[in-house]
Scaffold this active site. Sequence first.
Site, PDB file in Angstrom:
ATOM      1  N   LEU B  37       0.814  -1.214   0.000  1.00  0.00           N
ATOM      2  CA  LEU B  37       0.000   0.000   0.000  1.00  0.00           C
ATOM      3  C   LEU B  37       0.852   1.270   0.000  1.00  0.00           C
ATOM      4  CD1 LEU B  37      -2.551  -1.064   2.776  1.00  0.00           C
ATOM      5  CD2 LEU B  37      -3.029  -0.928   0.308  1.00  0.00           C
ATOM      6  N   SER B  38       0.245   2.354  -0.399  1.00  0.00           N
ATOM      7  CA  SER B  38       0.874   3.662  -0.247  1.00  0.00           C
ATOM      8  C   SER B  38       1.151   3.887   1.235  1.00  0.00           C
ATOM      9  CB  SER B  38      -0.078   4.741  -0.781  1.00  0.00           C
ATOM     10  OG  SER B  38       0.460   6.024  -0.574  1.00  0.00           O
ATOM     11  N   LYS B  42       7.608   1.005   1.243  1.00  0.00           N
ATOM     12  CA  LYS B  42       8.347   0.449   0.108  1.00  0.00           C
ATOM     13  C   LYS B  42       9.601   1.255  -0.243  1.00  0.00           C
ATOM     14  CE  LYS B  42       4.930   0.887  -2.739  1.00  0.00           C
ATOM     15  NZ  LYS B  42       4.013   1.507  -1.766  1.00  0.00           N
ATOM     16  N   SER B  43       9.423   2.541  -0.478  1.00  0.00           N
ATOM     17  CA  SER B  43      10.561   3.361  -0.916  1.00  0.00           C
ATOM     18  C   SER B  43      11.652   3.425   0.143  1.00  0.00           C
ATOM     19  CB  SER B  43      10.099   4.772  -1.273  1.00  0.00           C
ATOM     20  OG  SER B  43       9.479   4.768  -2.542  1.00  0.00           O
ATOM     21  N   SER B 110       1.891  -1.366  -7.239  1.00  0.00           N
ATOM     22  CA  SER B 110       1.594  -2.525  -8.106  1.00  0.00           C
ATOM     23  C   SER B 110       0.534  -3.425  -7.462  1.00  0.00           C
ATOM     24  CB  SER B 110       2.876  -3.299  -8.442  1.00  0.00           C
ATOM     25  OG  SER B 110       3.677  -3.570  -7.310  1.00  0.00           O
TER      26      SER B 110
END
Lengths: 208, 208
Positions: B37-38, B42-43, B110
Amino acid sequence: MASKKSTNITRHDGAVTRSDRARVLGQRGCLIWLTGLSGSGKSTIAFELERRLTDDGFAAYVLDGDNIRHGLNGNLGFSDADRAENIRRIAEVGKLFVDAGIITITAFISPFRTDRDAARKLLAQGEFFEVWINTALDVCEERDPKGLYKKARAGEISDFTGIDSPYEAPLSPDCVIDGNSGTPKQAAEQIFKLIDGRGLLSAPSNEN
Amino acid sequence: MASKKSTNITRHDGAVTRSDRARVLGQRGCLIWLTGLSGSGKSTIAFELERRLTDDGFAAYVLDGDNIRHGLNGNLGFSDADRAENIRRIAEVGKLFVDAGIITITAFISPFRTDRDAARKLLAQGEFFEVWINTALDVCEERDPKGLYKKARAGEISDFTGIDSPYEAPLSPDCVIDGNSGTPKQAAEQIFKLIDGRGLLSAPSNEN
């Protein structure tokens, strides 16, 4: 298991920089943009240069029709818009490769100045090298490795560069290769010396 | 001037192989596909892992919204077709990076299985790692680093993953990160150990 490859590397915080990558790879990334007629020798020279660099321990990679047209650009045709988009995407991927520190070589006819200039503008000063593989049309047509000139002359292919579509020769290329005489090995050596002379084949010494 | 970086390298003929690149880089390329999710992290985890690998002398590179959406995919919007094309291009670029021998990390929501499965199919067995950053929606929404959840709840953004567009959780990911607790450093270490355990962080010894 992983072995720490360099003993002089210390822990850092924050984003990985260009200099960090250059230290790891012992080189700086750049985009070597080969341009020339079909049959001029672009791909052969590109792979010769990739071989030369790899043999010397450098990280190099060729973007060419084989790995681009069947993959990333597999959904593009040959209209004017699609040809421009083809070159745009190649340049953008080249920029990512350069950012990753790779010596990147592209081998596409790229006949239009405006597309090549757009590619140059994506990269920083000193990172982009326009290399003109200057092989005479009659030499390319004599070679005709894929039989495309024959088909173009017979009218079976249209908009073929050099026959019924223009090739706009570079006005101020970073390097001109005489593709009429000389071997691909000699051409690769000429380009190798060009980027070596610009200091790209060594790690930075005193910067962060 | 260039120094030959490895003394045990001999001259080869023909195309540069994956093994040649692995020997030069002391690693094998792979694609580490983060999904979540946002606000799941992740980043942050991607850059932590890139830092970890670079500090140990490996060649790693993150593909994320910043270097993809503003460049290669700058001509894509947010329609269903454009979202799918966005992921397709990222996967194709990832494949090129892996071919070049780079440890490549993608950090995109994604949300759809079909897109992630298509990415996996582009790569060879053992080269693709689907890593699910499993952070609960309420944790992501509480963090809301870009204020996007607030906008989505207010109806200012539509088709926002987790709010009015589905997130299809991986069915058999190669790795699951608990994004609710634990630090990005711990998450990066978990992924590092995964690929190290698969032998990707060393040069091949006996093959051509």
